[in-house]
Design a protein around this motif. Structure first.
Motif, PDB file in Angstrom:
ATOM      1  N   PHE A 111      43.103  76.819  41.813  1.00  0.00           N
ATOM      2  CA  PHE A 111      41.701  77.197  41.641  1.00  0.00           C
ATOM      3  C   PHE A 111      41.001  76.497  40.478  1.00  0.00           C
ATOM      4  CE2 PHE A 111      43.750  80.833  43.782  1.00  0.00           C
ATOM      5  CZ  PHE A 111      42.953  80.903  44.922  1.00  0.00           C
ATOM      6  N   TYR A 112      41.793  75.984  39.515  1.00  0.00           N
ATOM      7  CA  TYR A 112      41.196  75.256  38.376  1.00  0.00           C
ATOM      8  C   TYR A 112      41.975  73.963  38.140  1.00  0.00           C
ATOM      9  CZ  TYR A 112      39.338  79.941  37.643  1.00  0.00           C
ATOM     10  OH  TYR A 112      38.737  81.160  37.824  1.00  0.00           O
ATOM     11  N   PRO A 113      41.925  73.037  39.105  1.00  0.00           N
ATOM     12  CA  PRO A 113      42.764  71.831  39.027  1.00  0.00           C
ATOM     13  C   PRO A 113      42.446  70.909  37.851  1.00  0.00           C
ATOM     14  CG  PRO A 113      41.154  71.644  40.799  1.00  0.00           C
ATOM     15  CD  PRO A 113      41.080  73.048  40.318  1.00  0.00           C
ATOM     16  N   GLY A 114      41.254  71.000  37.318  1.00  0.00           N
ATOM     17  CA  GLY A 114      40.878  70.080  36.249  1.00  0.00           C
ATOM     18  C   GLY A 114      40.957  70.679  34.858  1.00  0.00           C
ATOM     19  N   MET A 115      41.706  71.765  34.685  1.00  0.00           N
ATOM     20  CA  MET A 115      41.726  72.420  33.380  1.00  0.00           C
ATOM     21  C   MET A 115      42.461  71.573  32.342  1.00  0.00           C
ATOM     22  SD  MET A 115      44.458  75.490  33.861  1.00  0.00           S
ATOM     23  CE  MET A 115      46.135  75.200  34.412  1.00  0.00           C
ATOM     24  N   SER A 116      42.106  71.790  31.083  1.00  0.00           N
ATOM     25  CA  SER A 116      42.675  71.011  29.988  1.00  0.00           C
ATOM     26  C   SER A 116      44.120  71.417  29.723  1.00  0.00           C
ATOM     27  CB  SER A 116      41.847  71.228  28.715  1.00  0.00           C
ATOM     28  OG  SER A 116      41.958  72.571  28.270  1.00  0.00           O
ATOM     29  N   LEU A 197      50.265  69.238  21.499  1.00  0.00           N
ATOM     30  CA  LEU A 197      49.651  70.567  21.530  1.00  0.00           C
ATOM     31  C   LEU A 197      50.692  71.671  21.385  1.00  0.00           C
ATOM     32  CD1 LEU A 197      47.017  70.173  24.422  1.00  0.00           C
ATOM     33  CD2 LEU A 197      46.528  70.542  22.008  1.00  0.00           C
ATOM     34  N   ALA A 198      51.916  71.392  21.837  1.00  0.00           N
ATOM     35  CA  ALA A 198      52.966  72.410  21.797  1.00  0.00           C
ATOM     36  C   ALA A 198      53.478  72.663  20.382  1.00  0.00           C
ATOM     37  CB  ALA A 198      54.131  71.993  22.691  1.00  0.00           C
ATOM     38  N   LEU A 199      53.377  71.669  19.522  1.00  0.00           N
ATOM     39  CA  LEU A 199      53.919  71.789  18.167  1.00  0.00           C
ATOM     40  C   LEU A 199      53.348  72.972  17.381  1.00  0.00           C
ATOM     41  CD1 LEU A 199      54.242  68.055  17.034  1.00  0.00           C
ATOM     42  CD2 LEU A 199      56.092  69.709  17.320  1.00  0.00           C
ATOM     43  N   PRO A 200      52.021  73.144  17.322  1.00  0.00           N
ATOM     44  CA  PRO A 200      51.482  74.282  16.559  1.00  0.00           C
ATOM     45  C   PRO A 200      51.955  75.633  17.097  1.00  0.00           C
ATOM     46  CG  PRO A 200      49.747  72.701  17.040  1.00  0.00           C
ATOM     47  CD  PRO A 200      50.935  72.290  17.836  1.00  0.00           C
ATOM     48  N   PHE A 201      51.990  75.767  18.434  1.00  0.00           N
ATOM     49  CA  PHE A 201      52.449  77.029  19.026  1.00  0.00           C
ATOM     50  C   PHE A 201      53.913  77.286  18.671  1.00  0.00           C
ATOM     51  CE2 PHE A 201      48.923  75.857  21.858  1.00  0.00           C
ATOM     52  CZ  PHE A 201      48.205  77.043  21.844  1.00  0.00           C
ATOM     53  N   GLY A 202      54.711  76.231  18.712  1.00  0.00           N
ATOM     54  CA  GLY A 202      56.110  76.372  18.367  1.00  0.00           C
ATOM     55  C   GLY A 202      56.318  76.761  16.921  1.00  0.00           C
ATOM     56  N   LEU A 203      55.539  76.160  16.027  1.00  0.00           N
ATOM     57  CA  LEU A 203      55.658  76.480  14.606  1.00  0.00           C
ATOM     58  C   LEU A 203      55.240  77.921  14.326  1.00  0.00           C
ATOM     59  CD1 LEU A 203      54.312  73.172  12.995  1.00  0.00           C
ATOM     60  CD2 LEU A 203      56.681  73.983  13.056  1.00  0.00           C
TER      61      LEU A 203
END
Length: 335
Positions: A111-116, A197-203
């Protein structure tokens, strides 16, 4: 049995050596072998016109970094789940957390194929919470549903159901090719942008995990003891769930579903360092990261020169380990 304190210090002290060795091994070997000199030149004097340099910097280095991160994320999530619930079979892949992530990603792709990429990570986290909520919700409604073996069965059934619905939807809406990444854990196709982008969430997840490590240790002994010591168990559990959702959701968004890392590594870590989660969490991150990266290296040679999903390797190790736990520990509810 109390473990020697030098063991966690040894693991954390030698971690840089093991990580550097694992990174070098992952970059050196694959469909095309690359020598050490080329690796050094690619890092110090990158030449965009050199094919080997591009393979190293655009493919193999992001790949091994993703494996290290995802292995650490899943291992920490599994350790926290096992400590919080005192369920030795708890892990993101068995309790429906990873399947929930993949399910919601499927819905979003339709439904949202172009999401970031950022929104993709957020949706994956929402899916993690959704999957875990369904499994533990069903478990709480059934008699003895929260016992280790029954909860594992519920998680497997719910996970299979969500996977089947996702497969049916992706086939109907003709996005099966796009969704194969998340269901086959193709680490070699990791997006460097999502990795950053994953680095901040992981930290954030790692910081919170270390922050509540002492509380998890107390909670793993028993909820009654935890309450008698004045611990706010509801807050500890809430933060624990937030960490699991954050780390697992990020891992699935990064490389797709990978099973059994969150089950195997916490047990190995507790065997080595004991039950103090101030040591269990950082050591699980180290061992989990190196373990998954080495599994990824091994997956390249199973059907050489073709790539084998790393989930196949982790399952070959994880399924016997899972059966061993059930056989040796039965239905007991432990940390």
């Amino acid at each position: 049995m109390k473990k020697p304190k030098f063991v966690p210090i040894l693991i954390m002290g030698t971690a840089p050596l093991f990580i550097v060795f694992t990174i070098a091994l992952s970059i050196l070997y694959g469909t095309k072998d690359i020598d050490v000199t080329t690796i050094w030149l690619a890092i110090t004097q990158f030449d965009s016109g050199n094919v080997d340099h591009n393979i190293i910097m655009q493919s193999r280095l992001p790949r091994v970094l993703a494996a290290l991160l995802v292995g650490a994320f899943l291992a920490i999530s599994g350790a926290i789940m096992q400590g919080m619930t005192r369920n030795y079979l708890a892990s993101p892949s068995i309790m429906g957390v990873t399947d929930g992530s993949a399910f919601v990603i499927t819905i979003c792709m339709i439904f949202y194929p172009g999401m970031s990429n950022f929104n993709l990570i957020i949706c994956s986290m929402i899916g993690s919470a959704f999957g875990a909520g369904i499994v533990f919700g069903f478990g709480s409604l059934m008699r003895n549903g929260l016992s280790p073996v029954r909860l594992a069965i519920i998680g497997t059934v719910i996970g299979t159901f969500l996977s089947s619905i996702s497969a049916a939807l992706s086939t109907y809406f003709q996005i099966s090719q796009d969704m194969s990444f998340w269901y086959n854990a193709k680490i070699h196709k990791v997006d460097p942008e999502v990795l950053l982008l994953a680095l901040p969430f992981g930290l954030v997840g790692l910081f919170l995990a270390l922050y509540i490590a002492k509380s998890i240790t107390i909670l793993s002994i028993g909820e009654d003891i935890s309450i008698s010591l004045g611990q706010r168990t509801k807050w500890v559990k809430a933060i624990s769930i937030l960490i699991v959702v954050c780390l697992t959701g990020t891992a699935v968004a990064l490389v797709g579903k990978i099973g059994f890392v969150g089950l195997i590594i916490p047990h190995i870590t507790r065997f080595l360092v004991g039950v103090d989660y101030r040591f269990v969490i950082p050591c699980s991150a180290i061992i989990g990261g190196v373990f998954l990266a080495l599994c990824d290296v091994g997956s390249r040679f199973i059907n050489f020169p073709f790539e084998t999903p790393v989930g196949v390797v982790t399952s070959l190790i994880g399924v016997p380990f899972f059966l061993y736990l059930i056989r040796t520990r039965g239905g007991e509810r432990r940390a």
